[in-house]
Scaffold this motif. Structure first.
Motif, PDB file in Angstrom:
ATOM      1  N   VAL A 175       0.862  -1.182   0.000  1.00  0.00           N
ATOM      2  CA  VAL A 175       0.000   0.000   0.000  1.00  0.00           C
ATOM      3  C   VAL A 175       0.901   1.235   0.000  1.00  0.00           C
ATOM      4  CG1 VAL A 175      -1.857  -1.163   1.238  1.00  0.00           C
ATOM      5  CG2 VAL A 175      -0.133   0.088   2.531  1.00  0.00           C
ATOM      6  N   ARG A 176       0.320   2.371  -0.307  1.00  0.00           N
ATOM      7  CA  ARG A 176       1.067   3.627  -0.247  1.00  0.00           C
ATOM      8  C   ARG A 176       0.106   4.753   0.071  1.00  0.00           C
ATOM      9  NH1 ARG A 176       0.383   6.414  -5.051  1.00  0.00           N
ATOM     10  NH2 ARG A 176      -0.443   5.219  -6.818  1.00  0.00           N
ATOM     11  N   ARG A 177       0.665   5.827   0.584  1.00  0.00           N
ATOM     12  CA  ARG A 177      -0.155   7.008   0.822  1.00  0.00           C
ATOM     13  C   ARG A 177      -0.609   7.582  -0.508  1.00  0.00           C
ATOM     14  NH1 ARG A 177       3.644  10.476   4.774  1.00  0.00           N
ATOM     15  NH2 ARG A 177       5.079   9.908   3.100  1.00  0.00           N
ATOM     16  N   ASP A 178      -1.817   8.097  -0.547  1.00  0.00           N
ATOM     17  CA  ASP A 178      -2.338   8.681  -1.771  1.00  0.00           C
ATOM     18  C   ASP A 178      -1.432   9.825  -2.216  1.00  0.00           C
ATOM     19  OD1 ASP A 178      -4.177   8.940  -3.840  1.00  0.00           O
ATOM     20  OD2 ASP A 178      -5.309  10.490  -2.785  1.00  0.00           O
ATOM     21  N   ARG A 187      -5.958   9.120   3.096  1.00  0.00           N
ATOM     22  CA  ARG A 187      -6.250   8.162   2.042  1.00  0.00           C
ATOM     23  C   ARG A 187      -5.001   7.361   1.696  1.00  0.00           C
ATOM     24  NH1 ARG A 187     -10.121  11.228  -2.439  1.00  0.00           N
ATOM     25  NH2 ARG A 187     -12.012  11.229  -1.141  1.00  0.00           N
ATOM     26  N   LEU A 188      -5.223   6.086   1.422  1.00  0.00           N
ATOM     27  CA  LEU A 188      -4.134   5.236   0.940  1.00  0.00           C
ATOM     28  C   LEU A 188      -4.533   4.667  -0.421  1.00  0.00           C
ATOM     29  CD1 LEU A 188      -5.025   1.990   1.335  1.00  0.00           C
ATOM     30  CD2 LEU A 188      -4.561   2.529   3.706  1.00  0.00           C
ATOM     31  N   THR A 189      -3.530   4.198  -1.152  1.00  0.00           N
ATOM     32  CA  THR A 189      -3.762   3.592  -2.462  1.00  0.00           C
ATOM     33  C   THR A 189      -3.386   2.120  -2.394  1.00  0.00           C
ATOM     34  OG1 THR A 189      -3.337   5.670  -3.625  1.00  0.00           O
ATOM     35  CG2 THR A 189      -3.173   3.656  -4.903  1.00  0.00           C
ATOM     36  N   PHE A 190      -4.300   1.268  -2.842  1.00  0.00           N
ATOM     37  CA  PHE A 190      -4.102  -0.172  -2.811  1.00  0.00           C
ATOM     38  C   PHE A 190      -4.614  -0.761  -4.115  1.00  0.00           C
ATOM     39  CE2 PHE A 190      -6.090  -4.362  -1.622  1.00  0.00           C
ATOM     40  CZ  PHE A 190      -4.895  -5.065  -1.535  1.00  0.00           C
ATOM     41  N   LYS A 191      -3.713  -1.387  -4.875  1.00  0.00           N
ATOM     42  CA  LYS A 191      -4.054  -1.969  -6.171  1.00  0.00           C
ATOM     43  C   LYS A 191      -4.764  -0.958  -7.076  1.00  0.00           C
ATOM     44  CE  LYS A 191      -4.285  -6.786  -4.642  1.00  0.00           C
ATOM     45  NZ  LYS A 191      -5.116  -8.013  -4.525  1.00  0.00           N
TER      46      LYS A 191
END
Length: 218
Positions: free
Chosen positions: A72-75, A138-142
């Protein structure tokens, strides 16, 4: 001596009075729509049963299942963090006795019709937002942007002697799974509710097997 030490380790969840069981709707050819209805109805029936405090589903069972590992990563930030993932229903955290540190738990409103959400454990929250409140971030996942709605306590997920590992949870109502593990917190010894559990499943589907029924502390 190692075994004695293991018995005193704080797992991050309450192992007493939790009955677990497995159901595999995919092997019974359930469609996603039918599976969603079955899971919701079963949880409602169990939640109303005498002797039950909370009932929930999760994809993985602590100390038994290999957890899913994803990045995952931070938006807006390209830095990727490897983390474990679990997919759980509302009331799972209450069933496991995993305390909430900030924000809120999942609810029945967090379904496929609403924006995707996630709950982080303490370790992942600190890694991603060490100087800010993670709730509302917010995080970004896939490739998907997900709102963080809560922070829960770290748990021992893979083995009793591991250091806290980053972990995040997604709601089962947004990410359907056909074979989650049932977790039922009881007010009585878990074995006393085994028959109740089997009867409630049978009332909804007499042909659906219930297997690996046992107390979490086993």
């Amino acid at each position: 001596k190692t075994l004695q030490n293991a018995a005193t380790i704080d797992t991050g969840y309450e192992v007493d009075r939790v009955l677990t069981a497995r159901l595999d709707l995919a092997r019974q050819s359930y469609t996603e729509a039918r599976g969603r209805v079955f899971q919701q109805q079963l949880l409602e029936r169990l939640q109303a049963a005498p002797g039950v405090e909370a009932a929930g589903f999760a994809v993985t069972l602590p100390l038994n299942d290999g957890r899913w590992e994803n990045a995952v990563r931070r938006d807006g930030d390209p830095t990727r963090i490897q983390t474990f993932q679990n997919i759980v229903s509302p009331r799972y955290f209450e069933a496991m006795g995993i305390p909430l540190h900030a924000g809120r738990y999942f609810s029945s409103q967090d379904d496929e019709r609403t924006p995707p959400v996630a709950i982080l454990n303490q370790t992942l929250a600190q890694l991603m937002w060490p100087n800010a409140n993670p709730v509302g971030q917010r995080l970004t996942f896939k490739g998907q942007t997900i709102d963080v709605i809560g922070i829960v306590r770290d748990i021992k997920g893979r083995n009793l002697f591991e250091s806290p590992a980053p972990m995040f949870y997604q709601p089962l109502l947004q990410t359907y799974q056909a074979h989650p593990v049932l977790h039922v917190r009881t007010r009585v010894p878990p074995a006393q509710l085994t028959a109740t559990l089997r009867n409630e499943v049978r009332a909804l589907d007499a042909d659906l097997p219930v297997y690996d029924v046992k107390a979490l502390d086993e």
